[in-house]
Write a protein that holds these residues in place. Structure first.
Motif, PDB file in Angstrom:
ATOM      1  N   GLU A 121       0.970  -2.741 -12.243  1.00 41.47           N
ATOM      2  CA  GLU A 121       0.613  -3.176 -10.899  1.00 41.47           C
ATOM      3  C   GLU A 121       0.604  -2.113  -9.850  1.00 41.47           C
ATOM      4  N   SER A 143      -2.254   0.312  -7.533  1.00 37.59           N
ATOM      5  CA  SER A 143      -2.105  -0.023  -6.170  1.00 37.59           C
ATOM      6  C   SER A 143      -2.436   1.041  -5.212  1.00 37.59           C
ATOM      7  N   THR A 176       0.730   2.988  -3.721  1.00 35.55           N
ATOM      8  CA  THR A 176       1.463   3.987  -4.493  1.00 35.55           C
ATOM      9  C   THR A 176       1.463   5.174  -3.719  1.00 35.55           C
TER      10      THR A 176
END
Length: 236
Positions: free
Chosen positions: A118, A122, A125
């Motif tokens: 995940e 994203s 990040t």
């Protein structure tokens, strides 16, 4: 950066208000007191920010070479989160012969896979650091070289047995022993990664959280294994 700008604006407003009040009252003592308080606030705020944003060099042994991490607060927090996500799951906890549930073990590993993937997908990040390695690169290795191949191999095999023999227990599965053996190998590999995550996070002696296991403990530093890349067909 936005937060720092907002904080600077607030501090500037407070200083401006204090300066205006002092100019209206003309109090010399008040000027000195306010100046001292502002000076103390600036020094304490600078020190607090320096400590929270400080860099920590972490070196992990990688098959004779080293991985180098310039761990800032956000990287340490990400590593700590991934450490606890793995340290509380079957990924690092032994499953003795004749115990546990294989389907639940696979489900736990798939959940860990999703939790690690995940943040990689994203938009929030952070980009790779200018120097050193990223904790997300370590997570990518865990996904591609460890979890994905294991799940791609054993999930369909166990599902086929469950669908073909709905009334039989997992103990009757012909590949039960082979699954458990490969699970132990996976756990051994993952355990090294997880200890490395704990070191990046700054956890004191992360290995002690994994002591209750059937594996021998080494104290010479955590080696993070580098393996050959998984076949593209096995990576999810």
């Amino acid at each position: 950066m936005v937060l720092r700008a907002l904080l600077a604006a607030i501090v500037g407003g407070v200083v401006g208000t204090a300066a205006y009040s002092i100019s209206q009252t003309g109090g010399q003592r008040l000027s000195i007191v306010v100046g001292c308080l502002i000076g103390v606030a600036v020094v304490l705020g600078t020190e607090l920010y320096r400590r929270s944003a400080r860099l920590t060099d972490v070196q992990l042994v990688v098959l004779g070479s080293q991985m180098s991490f310039k761990a800032k607060t956000d990287m340490r927090q990400a590593a700590q989160r991934m450490f606890f996500q793995a340290a509380t799951r079957i990924a690092t906890r032994p499953l003795e012969d004749g115990t546990g549930n294989l389907r639940e073990a696979l489900t736990s590993l798939k959940t860990l896979f999703d939790l690690y993937r995940e943040p990689l997908e994203s938009e929030s990040t952070p980009p790779p650091p200018a120097r050193g390695d990223s904790v997300y690169e370590l997570a990518l290795d865990i996904l591609n070289f460890e979890l994905a191949p294991f799940l791609a191999k054993w999930h369909p095999r166990l599902r086929e047995f469950e669908e073909s023999h709905p009334d039989q227990d997992e103990s009757a599965w012909p590949e039960n022993a082979a699954f458990r053996e490969e699970l132990r190998m996976l756990q051994e590999n993952l355990r090294h990664y997880v200890i490395g995550l704990g070191e990046i996070a700054g956890i004191r002696d992360p290995e002690r959280h994994l002591h209750r296991s059937s594996w021998s403990t080494t104290r010479g530093g955590s080696a993070v294994p580098r393996q050959q890349a998984a076949d593209p067909g096995t990576t999810r």
